[in-house]
Design an enzyme around this catalytic site. Structure first.
Site, PDB file in Angstrom:
ATOM      1  N   ARG A 157      -8.986  80.497 115.896  1.00 25.18           N
ATOM      2  CA  ARG A 157      -7.955  80.257 114.876  1.00 25.18           C
ATOM      3  C   ARG A 157      -6.667  79.792 115.546  1.00 25.18           C
ATOM      4  O   ARG A 157      -5.992  78.891 115.082  1.00 25.18           O
ATOM      5  CB  ARG A 157      -7.716  81.523 114.058  1.00 25.18           C
ATOM      6  CG  ARG A 157      -8.649  81.676 112.862  1.00 25.18           C
ATOM      7  CD  ARG A 157     -10.126  81.567 113.231  1.00 25.18           C
ATOM      8  NE  ARG A 157     -11.037  81.732 112.125  1.00 25.18           N
ATOM      9  CZ  ARG A 157     -11.636  82.888 111.809  1.00 25.18           C
ATOM     10  NH1 ARG A 157     -11.440  83.983 112.541  1.00 25.18           N
ATOM     11  NH2 ARG A 157     -12.460  82.942 110.793  1.00 25.18           N
ATOM     12  N   ASP A 186     -15.547  79.357 115.980  1.00 24.90           N
ATOM     13  CA  ASP A 186     -15.324  79.674 114.567  1.00 24.90           C
ATOM     14  C   ASP A 186     -14.909  78.371 113.878  1.00 24.90           C
ATOM     15  O   ASP A 186     -14.764  77.333 114.539  1.00 24.90           O
ATOM     16  CB  ASP A 186     -14.258  80.777 114.401  1.00 24.90           C
ATOM     17  CG  ASP A 186     -14.608  81.697 113.235  1.00 24.90           C
ATOM     18  OD1 ASP A 186     -14.777  81.172 112.127  1.00 24.90           O
ATOM     19  OD2 ASP A 186     -14.703  82.918 113.437  1.00 24.90           O
ATOM     20  N   HIS A 261     -19.647  80.464 109.861  1.00 23.57           N
ATOM     21  CA  HIS A 261     -18.385  80.226 110.579  1.00 23.57           C
ATOM     22  C   HIS A 261     -18.562  79.104 111.608  1.00 23.57           C
ATOM     23  O   HIS A 261     -18.302  79.299 112.803  1.00 23.57           O
ATOM     24  CB  HIS A 261     -17.907  81.515 111.262  1.00 23.57           C
ATOM     25  CG  HIS A 261     -17.279  82.495 110.310  1.00 23.57           C
ATOM     26  ND1 HIS A 261     -16.111  82.239 109.636  1.00 23.57           N
ATOM     27  CD2 HIS A 261     -17.676  83.730 109.920  1.00 23.57           C
ATOM     28  CE1 HIS A 261     -15.805  83.276 108.873  1.00 23.57           C
ATOM     29  NE2 HIS A 261     -16.737  84.193 109.004  1.00 23.57           N
ATOM     30  N   ASP A 325     -21.816  87.368 110.984  1.00 22.39           N
ATOM     31  CA  ASP A 325     -21.061  87.877 109.830  1.00 22.39           C
ATOM     32  C   ASP A 325     -20.817  86.772 108.801  1.00 22.39           C
ATOM     33  O   ASP A 325     -20.807  85.581 109.132  1.00 22.39           O
ATOM     34  CB  ASP A 325     -19.711  88.455 110.292  1.00 22.39           C
ATOM     35  CG  ASP A 325     -18.842  87.395 110.951  1.00 22.39           C
ATOM     36  OD1 ASP A 325     -19.391  86.595 111.737  1.00 22.39           O
ATOM     37  OD2 ASP A 325     -17.630  87.351 110.679  1.00 22.39           O
ATOM     38  N   GLU A 326     -20.614  87.186 107.575  1.00 18.61           N
ATOM     39  CA  GLU A 326     -20.109  86.329 106.495  1.00 18.61           C
ATOM     40  C   GLU A 326     -20.782  84.957 106.430  1.00 18.61           C
ATOM     41  O   GLU A 326     -20.105  83.942 106.276  1.00 18.61           O
ATOM     42  CB  GLU A 326     -18.587  86.151 106.662  1.00 18.61           C
ATOM     43  CG  GLU A 326     -17.845  87.459 106.597  1.00 18.61           C
ATOM     44  CD  GLU A 326     -16.344  87.326 106.839  1.00 18.61           C
ATOM     45  OE1 GLU A 326     -15.592  88.038 106.177  1.00 18.61           O
ATOM     46  OE2 GLU A 326     -15.937  86.516 107.696  1.00 18.61           O
ATOM     47  N   TRP A 392     -18.222  96.591 111.433  1.00 15.03           N
ATOM     48  CA  TRP A 392     -16.821  96.304 111.033  1.00 15.03           C
ATOM     49  C   TRP A 392     -16.546  96.593 109.571  1.00 15.03           C
ATOM     50  O   TRP A 392     -15.418  96.827 109.175  1.00 15.03           O
ATOM     51  CB  TRP A 392     -16.463  94.848 111.360  1.00 15.03           C
ATOM     52  CG  TRP A 392     -17.105  93.799 110.510  1.00 15.03           C
ATOM     53  CD1 TRP A 392     -18.373  93.310 110.621  1.00 15.03           C
ATOM     54  CD2 TRP A 392     -16.510  93.087 109.418  1.00 15.03           C
ATOM     55  NE1 TRP A 392     -18.602  92.351 109.681  1.00 15.03           N
ATOM     56  CE2 TRP A 392     -17.482  92.182 108.912  1.00 15.03           C
ATOM     57  CE3 TRP A 392     -15.247  93.123 108.817  1.00 15.03           C
ATOM     58  CZ2 TRP A 392     -17.237  91.334 107.841  1.00 15.03           C
ATOM     59  CZ3 TRP A 392     -14.994  92.273 107.740  1.00 15.03           C
ATOM     60  CH2 TRP A 392     -15.986  91.399 107.265  1.00 15.03           C
ATOM     61  N   TYR A 420      -8.643  96.816 113.015  1.00 10.64           N
ATOM     62  CA  TYR A 420      -8.256  95.416 112.868  1.00 10.64           C
ATOM     63  C   TYR A 420      -6.759  95.269 113.151  1.00 10.64           C
ATOM     64  O   TYR A 420      -5.900  95.572 112.331  1.00 10.64           O
ATOM     65  CB  TYR A 420      -8.660  94.883 111.487  1.00 10.64           C
ATOM     66  CG  TYR A 420     -10.073  94.301 111.515  1.00 10.64           C
ATOM     67  CD1 TYR A 420     -11.035  94.820 112.392  1.00 10.64           C
ATOM     68  CD2 TYR A 420     -10.440  93.230 110.718  1.00 10.64           C
ATOM     69  CE1 TYR A 420     -12.317  94.287 112.454  1.00 10.64           C
ATOM     70  CE2 TYR A 420     -11.731  92.686 110.774  1.00 10.64           C
ATOM     71  CZ  TYR A 420     -12.656  93.225 111.643  1.00 10.64           C
ATOM     72  OH  TYR A 420     -13.920  92.686 111.717  1.00 10.64           O
ATOM     73  N   ASP A 422      -5.030  92.662 113.494  1.00 13.31           N
ATOM     74  CA  ASP A 422      -4.281  91.601 112.812  1.00 13.31           C
ATOM     75  C   ASP A 422      -3.633  92.136 111.540  1.00 13.31           C
ATOM     76  O   ASP A 422      -2.712  91.513 111.009  1.00 13.31           O
ATOM     77  CB  ASP A 422      -5.178  90.398 112.486  1.00 13.31           C
ATOM     78  CG  ASP A 422      -6.424  90.771 111.710  1.00 13.31           C
ATOM     79  OD1 ASP A 422      -6.978  91.863 111.932  1.00 13.31           O
ATOM     80  OD2 ASP A 422      -6.856  89.959 110.859  1.00 13.31           O
ATOM     81  N   TRP A 470      -7.961  89.186 115.152  1.00 15.66           N
ATOM     82  CA  TRP A 470      -8.220  87.881 114.528  1.00 15.66           C
ATOM     83  C   TRP A 470      -6.884  87.154 114.487  1.00 15.66           C
ATOM     84  O   TRP A 470      -5.838  87.789 114.288  1.00 15.66           O
ATOM     85  CB  TRP A 470      -8.800  88.078 113.128  1.00 15.66           C
ATOM     86  CG  TRP A 470     -10.078  88.850 113.155  1.00 15.66           C
ATOM     87  CD1 TRP A 470     -10.252  90.164 112.849  1.00 15.66           C
ATOM     88  CD2 TRP A 470     -11.372  88.373 113.556  1.00 15.66           C
ATOM     89  NE1 TRP A 470     -11.568  90.528 113.021  1.00 15.66           N
ATOM     90  CE2 TRP A 470     -12.277  89.443 113.457  1.00 15.66           C
ATOM     91  CE3 TRP A 470     -11.853  87.130 113.997  1.00 15.66           C
ATOM     92  CZ2 TRP A 470     -13.625  89.329 113.775  1.00 15.66           C
ATOM     93  CZ3 TRP A 470     -13.198  87.015 114.308  1.00 15.66           C
ATOM     94  CH2 TRP A 470     -14.073  88.100 114.202  1.00 15.66           C
ATOM     95  N   THR A 471      -6.918  85.834 114.648  1.00 19.14           N
ATOM     96  CA  THR A 471      -5.623  85.193 114.908  1.00 19.14           C
ATOM     97  C   THR A 471      -5.200  84.140 113.880  1.00 19.14           C
ATOM     98  O   THR A 471      -4.399  83.262 114.188  1.00 19.14           O
ATOM     99  CB  THR A 471      -5.604  84.578 116.326  1.00 19.14           C
ATOM    100  OG1 THR A 471      -6.681  83.626 116.419  1.00 19.14           O
ATOM    101  CG2 THR A 471      -5.763  85.640 117.381  1.00 19.14           C
ATOM    102  N   GLU A 472      -5.713  84.242 112.649  1.00 18.61           N
ATOM    103  CA  GLU A 472      -5.221  83.322 111.619  1.00 18.61           C
ATOM    104  C   GLU A 472      -3.691  83.362 111.566  1.00 18.61           C
ATOM    105  O   GLU A 472      -3.028  82.337 111.434  1.00 18.61           O
ATOM    106  CB  GLU A 472      -5.754  83.711 110.239  1.00 18.61           C
ATOM    107  CG  GLU A 472      -7.215  83.369 109.996  1.00 18.61           C
ATOM    108  CD  GLU A 472      -8.146  84.508 110.360  1.00 18.61           C
ATOM    109  OE1 GLU A 472      -7.752  85.385 111.163  1.00 18.61           O
ATOM    110  OE2 GLU A 472      -9.280  84.521 109.853  1.00 18.61           O
TER     111      GLU A 472
HETATM  112  C1  ACM Z   1     -15.392  89.892 110.574  1.00 14.51           C
HETATM  113  O1  ACM Z   1     -14.280  90.411 110.447  1.00 14.51           O
HETATM  114  N1  ACM Z   1     -15.765  88.927 109.750  1.00 14.51           N
HETATM  115  C2  ACM Z   1     -16.327  90.325 111.598  1.00 14.51           C
END
Ligand code: ACM
Ligand code: ZN
Length: 530
Positions: A157, A186, A261, A325-326, A392, A420, A422, A470-472
């Site tokens: 990110r 990602d 992702h 994930d996701e 997570w 988390y 962030d 996470w670095t958004e």
């Molecule tokens: C995640 O936060 N999607 C692993």
């Protein structure tokens, strides 16, 4: 000599398993000799370099190689003399000597970090100011509660330089964290140089620059717009980071995210998609992340194997993270190739197709001598017992971790609720853009990786936990440090210290000195909101 139960001098974080403050002080100056008993040349070099850069001393070698006598620092590597376990060590400052002893190199590195904290916190200025240092008398016997004490940095990110990675590794070492999870791939950029897929570096690593715009309002890339923000780590840089980390007792675990992702991969190799949508490297908020690698395309499987093989060749860690994930499976439902694979492999549905891909990756990694780690979604597609689960999704419940551990999976706990980093630390962030979620310092400190009621062999499957950045919304190195400090310290104590040696009040009381020390070392620190 009179001993005390507790001492204001013991401000070390993470709190040692056993420590006892004693009356009196040792004076360390640039003439205090250093004896290194049974210590290999690389470790010796690290210890000398650390004392020099951090404390400004260059101790002469001790003429008496056995390190007897007084007024000296003695580091000993000896399994018979030391407390047992890889990270265990003993550190004593008494009877005119500083003595550190460990059975393994890592323990000796930790003894050095504790000694540094003891000196820096007592003398101020990050320990680097005056030539003479006062070292409080102390006896410490210490070892970690969990073997996995990790920190994850998302470099997709926002991209972070090798210099910044080194500074973060120094911070990890200082607080006895030992697993650096490098989230390389990602939707917003591919960051690992590969020999076999050059378009990942030419196209996948770059996006138009949206610096200054709020993440949620960044315009998508426009046709013909130059892609100038981003970058990737060369093989040489990755090897350098592995070496830099190893000297500090840290393993580096690369993450190659599959099957979702992956907008950046599809931008570079559109043939790996199920459809002909014009995927781009993303510039801002991308939700839901619909990009997914086609599960019916043999070229995709070849790509995965090639990349995993390259990663295995660069990173000596026994683990490689394969994401999971996701993964939004809308495209798979409509794709003839994916549906053909489901039919041919007699898979139940699209979840099972993800399970098949993950198991294929896992089998390939096993042949390379590596274990795979995946986010907890991989449990839903069916995985082999050998897969390590990185948990997570706290809202899915603690019971699921316990169940997976009872089924024999090793688990790394990083529930978003407590890990988390962030998330904002407090509600008043002076206009900083953030996720809109909160994780207070006190809550991070209360993190408990072991699910209630999990005992015996099943409890052994909880390897430990980690903090994830996470670095958004983390645009710069200073911003990363602001998010990490002091919550990373809280997680370090939660993962290292036995529960009966831990207390929130004790931890909170130590923080002002750590803030001063870390500021002297050039780190940004969130204001203390205790
Ligand atoms: C995640 O936060 N999607 C692993
Ligand atoms: Zn497909």
């Amino acid at each position: 000599m009179e001993t005390k139960e507790t001492s204001p001098q013991i401000c070390i974080i993470p709190q040692p398993a056993h420590s006892e403050g004693l009356d009196g002080f040792f004076t360390l100056d640039h003439e205090t000799p250093l004896a290194l008993r049974n210590v290999d040349e690389d470790t010796a070099d690290y210890i000398r370099g650390f004392l020099n850069t951090r404390l400004g001393i260059d101790p002469p070698p001790c003429r008496d190689a056995e390190g007897g006598g007084t007024n000296r620092i003695v580091f000993t590597l000896d399994e018979n003399e030391a407390p047992r376990g890889e990270g265990a060590y003993r550190l004593t400052v008494e009877n005119g000597c500083i003595r550190a002893c460990a059975g393994f190199r890592t323990g000796l590195v930790y003894a050095l970090q504790s000694l540094y904290q003891l000196i820096a916190l007592y003398n101020g200025s990050g320990g680097g100011g005056r030539q003479k240092k006062t070292v409080p008398h102390i006896r410490i016997t210490d070892y970690p509660r969990f073997e996995w004490r990790g920190y994850m940095l998302d470099v997709s990110r926002h991209f972070f330089s090798v210099d910044h990675i080194e500074k973060q590794l120094d911070l990890m070492a200082l607080y006895k964290l030992n697993k650096f999870h490098w989230h390389f791939t990602d939707d917003h950029g591919w960051r690992m140089e590969t020999e076999t897929y050059p378009r990942l570096m030419d196209i996948g690593a770059w996006r138009p620059d949206r610096s200054g715009a709020p993440w949620k309002q960044c315009r998508p890339p426009q046709k013909g717009e130059p892609a100038v923000y981003g970058g990737y780590y060369t093989r040489g840089e990755m090897r350098h980071v592995v070496h830099y980390a190893a000297r500090r007792g840290i393993d580096v675990i690369p993450e190659i995210e599959i099957p979702g992702h992956c907008s950046e991969v599809l931008a570079a190799y559109p043939e790996f998609a199920c459809d002909d949508f014009p995927y781009t490297v993303q510039t801002g908020r991308y939700w839901p992340p619909k990009a997914i690698l086609c599960g019916g395309n043999d070229g995709v499987m070849r790509f995965l194997f090639d990349i995993l093989e390259e990663a295995a060749g660069i990173f000596p860690s026994p683990y490689i993270h394969i994401g999971g994930d996701e993964a939004h499976k809308g495209n798979w439902k409509k794709c003839p190739k994916c549906q053909r694979r489901i039919k041919e492999r007699k898979l139940k549905n699209e979840e099972a197709l993800q399970g098949w891909m993950i198991r294929e990756a896992e089998r390939h990694l096993a042949a390379l001598g590596k274990k795979s780690i995946g986010w907890d979604e991989i449990l839903e597609g069916g995985v082999s017992k050998n897969a390590v689960i990185m948990y997570w999704r706290d809202w899915k419940g603690e019971g699921r971790i316990a169940e997976a551990a009872r089924r024999g999976h090793d688990i790394i706990a990083c529930p978003a609720s407590h890990c988390y980093l962030d998330y904002s630390e407090c509600k008043d962030e002076s206009g900083r853009e953030g996720t809109g979620r909160y994780l207070s310092l006190k809550k991070a400190y209360a993190f408990e990786p072991l699910p209630r009621g999990l005992e015996g062999n099943a409890a052994q499957h909880i390897l430990g936990g980690q903090g994830n950045l996470w670095t958004e919304y983390v645009y710069t190195p200073a911003c990363a440090e602001y998010r990490l400090l002091p919550r990373l310290l809280a997680l370090s104590e939660a993962l290292w210290t036995p529960p009966d040696a831990r207390s929130w009040e004790g931890f909170a009381g130590k923080l002002p000195l750590h803030r001063e020390c870390l500021s002297s070392l050039g780190y940004q620190f969130h204001r203390l909101s205790l």
